[in-house]
Motif scaffolding. Sequence first.
Motif, PDB file in Angstrom:
ATOM      1  N   GLY B  35       0.813  -1.215   0.000  1.00 55.27           N
ATOM      2  CA  GLY B  35       0.000   0.000   0.000  1.00 55.27           C
ATOM      3  C   GLY B  35       0.843   1.260   0.000  1.00 55.27           C
ATOM      4  O   GLY B  35       0.598   2.191  -0.788  1.00 55.27           O
ATOM      5  N   PHE B  36       1.883   1.303   0.866  1.00 57.11           N
ATOM      6  CA  PHE B  36       2.722   2.513   0.912  1.00 57.11           C
ATOM      7  C   PHE B  36       3.576   2.648  -0.343  1.00 57.11           C
ATOM      8  O   PHE B  36       3.845   3.766  -0.796  1.00 57.11           O
ATOM      9  CB  PHE B  36       3.592   2.535   2.178  1.00 57.11           C
ATOM     10  N   TYR B  37       3.985   1.518  -0.922  1.00 58.60           N
ATOM     11  CA  TYR B  37       4.724   1.602  -2.192  1.00 58.60           C
ATOM     12  C   TYR B  37       3.840   2.247  -3.263  1.00 58.60           C
ATOM     13  O   TYR B  37       4.250   3.187  -3.953  1.00 58.60           O
ATOM     14  CB  TYR B  37       5.189   0.203  -2.638  1.00 58.60           C
ATOM     15  N   LEU B  38       2.601   1.754  -3.389  1.00 60.94           N
ATOM     16  CA  LEU B  38       1.683   2.313  -4.394  1.00 60.94           C
ATOM     17  C   LEU B  38       1.350   3.779  -4.074  1.00 60.94           C
ATOM     18  O   LEU B  38       1.273   4.619  -4.972  1.00 60.94           O
ATOM     19  CB  LEU B  38       0.387   1.487  -4.440  1.00 60.94           C
ATOM     20  N   ALA B  39       1.156   4.073  -2.785  1.00 59.36           N
ATOM     21  CA  ALA B  39       0.751   5.426  -2.387  1.00 59.36           C
ATOM     22  C   ALA B  39       1.857   6.452  -2.628  1.00 59.36           C
ATOM     23  O   ALA B  39       1.583   7.599  -2.977  1.00 59.36           O
ATOM     24  CB  ALA B  39       0.350   5.425  -0.912  1.00 59.36           C
ATOM     25  N   ILE B  55      -1.425  12.619   2.111  1.00 61.05           N
ATOM     26  CA  ILE B  55      -1.965  12.595   3.479  1.00 61.05           C
ATOM     27  C   ILE B  55      -3.268  11.785   3.520  1.00 61.05           C
ATOM     28  O   ILE B  55      -3.578  11.144   4.523  1.00 61.05           O
ATOM     29  CB  ILE B  55      -2.185  14.040   4.004  1.00 61.05           C
ATOM     30  N   MET B  56      -3.995  11.796   2.387  1.00 59.91           N
ATOM     31  CA  MET B  56      -5.262  11.053   2.325  1.00 59.91           C
ATOM     32  C   MET B  56      -5.072   9.576   2.687  1.00 59.91           C
ATOM     33  O   MET B  56      -5.950   8.971   3.314  1.00 59.91           O
ATOM     34  CB  MET B  56      -5.837  11.156   0.909  1.00 59.91           C
ATOM     35  N   PHE B  57      -3.913   8.990   2.301  1.00 57.96           N
ATOM     36  CA  PHE B  57      -3.712   7.551   2.477  1.00 57.96           C
ATOM     37  C   PHE B  57      -3.624   7.133   3.950  1.00 57.96           C
ATOM     38  O   PHE B  57      -3.731   5.951   4.256  1.00 57.96           O
ATOM     39  CB  PHE B  57      -2.468   7.088   1.709  1.00 57.96           C
ATOM     40  N   VAL B  58      -3.354   8.084   4.832  1.00 59.28           N
ATOM     41  CA  VAL B  58      -3.397   7.745   6.272  1.00 59.28           C
ATOM     42  C   VAL B  58      -4.610   8.390   6.960  1.00 59.28           C
ATOM     43  O   VAL B  58      -5.151   7.832   7.916  1.00 59.28           O
ATOM     44  CB  VAL B  58      -2.084   8.136   7.006  1.00 59.28           C
ATOM     45  N   HIS B  59      -5.029   9.545   6.449  1.00 62.21           N
ATOM     46  CA  HIS B  59      -6.145  10.270   7.085  1.00 62.21           C
ATOM     47  C   HIS B  59      -7.472   9.502   6.941  1.00 62.21           C
ATOM     48  O   HIS B  59      -8.200   9.324   7.937  1.00 62.21           O
ATOM     49  CB  HIS B  59      -6.269  11.655   6.444  1.00 62.21           C
ATOM     50  N   PRO B 203      -4.383   2.070  -3.749  1.00 63.11           N
ATOM     51  CA  PRO B 203      -3.537   2.168  -2.546  1.00 63.11           C
ATOM     52  C   PRO B 203      -4.335   2.541  -1.303  1.00 63.11           C
ATOM     53  O   PRO B 203      -4.045   2.042  -0.204  1.00 63.11           O
ATOM     54  CB  PRO B 203      -2.520   3.260  -2.884  1.00 63.11           C
ATOM     55  N   LEU B 204      -5.369   3.373  -1.485  1.00 61.15           N
ATOM     56  CA  LEU B 204      -6.194   3.758  -0.336  1.00 61.15           C
ATOM     57  C   LEU B 204      -6.898   2.537   0.262  1.00 61.15           C
ATOM     58  O   LEU B 204      -6.889   2.340   1.484  1.00 61.15           O
ATOM     59  CB  LEU B 204      -7.220   4.818  -0.766  1.00 61.15           C
ATOM     60  N   LEU B 205      -7.480   1.703  -0.613  1.00 65.69           N
ATOM     61  CA  LEU B 205      -8.209   0.533  -0.113  1.00 65.69           C
ATOM     62  C   LEU B 205      -7.246  -0.493   0.510  1.00 65.69           C
ATOM     63  O   LEU B 205      -7.553  -1.079   1.555  1.00 65.69           O
ATOM     64  CB  LEU B 205      -9.019  -0.113  -1.241  1.00 65.69           C
ATOM     65  N   ILE B 206      -6.084  -0.685  -0.133  1.00 70.33           N
ATOM     66  CA  ILE B 206      -5.099  -1.646   0.414  1.00 70.33           C
ATOM     67  C   ILE B 206      -4.621  -1.172   1.791  1.00 70.33           C
ATOM     68  O   ILE B 206      -4.534  -1.956   2.741  1.00 70.33           O
ATOM     69  CB  ILE B 206      -3.916  -1.823  -0.567  1.00 70.33           C
ATOM     70  N   LEU B 207      -4.345   0.139   1.902  1.00 72.69           N
ATOM     71  CA  LEU B 207      -3.902   0.654   3.198  1.00 72.69           C
ATOM     72  C   LEU B 207      -5.021   0.603   4.239  1.00 72.69           C
ATOM     73  O   LEU B 207      -4.764   0.380   5.424  1.00 72.69           O
ATOM     74  CB  LEU B 207      -3.365   2.081   3.049  1.00 72.69           C
ATOM     75  N   ALA B 208      -6.257   0.792   3.780  1.00 70.67           N
ATOM     76  CA  ALA B 208      -7.388   0.709   4.719  1.00 70.67           C
ATOM     77  C   ALA B 208      -7.477  -0.709   5.301  1.00 70.67           C
ATOM     78  O   ALA B 208      -7.693  -0.876   6.510  1.00 70.67           O
ATOM     79  CB  ALA B 208      -8.690   1.083   4.022  1.00 70.67           C
ATOM     80  N   ILE B 209      -7.268  -1.735   4.438  1.00 75.22           N
ATOM     81  CA  ILE B 209      -7.293  -3.122   4.932  1.00 75.22           C
ATOM     82  C   ILE B 209      -6.099  -3.357   5.870  1.00 75.22           C
ATOM     83  O   ILE B 209      -6.229  -3.994   6.920  1.00 75.22           O
ATOM     84  CB  ILE B 209      -7.282  -4.125   3.752  1.00 75.22           C
ATOM     85  N   ALA B 210      -4.932  -2.811   5.498  1.00 72.80           N
ATOM     86  CA  ALA B 210      -3.737  -2.989   6.339  1.00 72.80           C
ATOM     87  C   ALA B 210      -3.949  -2.357   7.718  1.00 72.80           C
ATOM     88  O   ALA B 210      -3.671  -2.981   8.749  1.00 72.80           O
ATOM     89  CB  ALA B 210      -2.521  -2.358   5.657  1.00 72.80           C
ATOM     90  N   PHE B 211      -4.458  -1.126   7.748  1.00 72.90           N
ATOM     91  CA  PHE B 211      -4.706  -0.460   9.043  1.00 72.90           C
ATOM     92  C   PHE B 211      -5.766  -1.232   9.843  1.00 72.90           C
ATOM     93  O   PHE B 211      -5.673  -1.336  11.068  1.00 72.90           O
ATOM     94  CB  PHE B 211      -5.169   0.986   8.830  1.00 72.90           C
TER      95      PHE B 211
END
Lengths: 58, 253
Positions: B35-39, B55-59, B203-211
């Motif tokens: 996710g962070f690689y894509l983001a 910032i959206m990818f963590v916010h 990347p947003l959805l992948i990071l959302a699943i990771a978080f």
Amino acid sequence: MTSLGPHAGFILASYGAVALILGGLVLTILRDHAAQKRALAALEERGAGRRPIKDSAP
Amino acid sequence: MASLIDLANPTRFMRLSRLLLPWMAGLAALLFLIGFYLAWFVAPADYQQGETIRIMFVHVPAAWLAMMLYTMMALSALGTLVWRHPLADVAQKAAAPIGACFALICLLTGAFWGKPMWGTYWVWDARLTSVLVLLLIYLGIIALWRTLDDPGRAGRAVAILTLVGFVNVPIIKFSVDWWNTLHQPASVFRTGGPTIHPSMLWPLLILAIAFTLLALSLHLVAMRAEIMRRRVRTLTILEAERLDRLALAGAAA
């Protein structure tokens, strides 16, 4: 991504805040887990949960 | 097949959670890497917001999780009050600090995003204020847990407060539709589909699943710690009673 542009400070501050808060949370939870595990092991080793022999008779 | 009632057994929960945790944490770590690689290296800068879109990818995941964890707590509160589920108040207590951290992350990253885009760190609009209220409710719940020594009494008091506070969750979700706010309306979960380009949505959805996996893993560890804390409390009381009996027997002899 080549450069973070004129707002780099805000972007880095955001990721820094995430790392700091989540890092602190992970450490706190893992330390609490380890502390409870140690305390439980010490109590069980002392036989704290066992009933005296005369109490456990039917 | 194990039913929910079977899972309510703390011993079984401890065994299952020990098996699940390495897999959940490992999958979270892998998804964070992807996710962070894509983001950071694949998603382009936004045509209006430039690089601040990172910032959206963590916010956004933090905002979703702050609400999801509170919803989980409200369901656990029902479990405590209605079904007296043995693990319900354990789950509720363990989730509160995690939810509070995600609410804080949401507010801080929102402020750092707001300053360059809106010209201000903070406005008292409906979305921002309702998320601040969520953080305050989380803090109130954590404080209430620490006020009452008996976990059973504390669990019931906290359950009532949690259910009352749940009214804030739909307010957060629909605040951008009900009131005229500076915050933008929903752009992922909306009728008509997401308005974000797939290069940013994935990347947003992948990071959302990771978080989410990280939050659930932390929740399981915190629940395990809470179960052990209660066992320690019970054993300490039993040990004190046993030592009292021994002292009395010694005095009588």
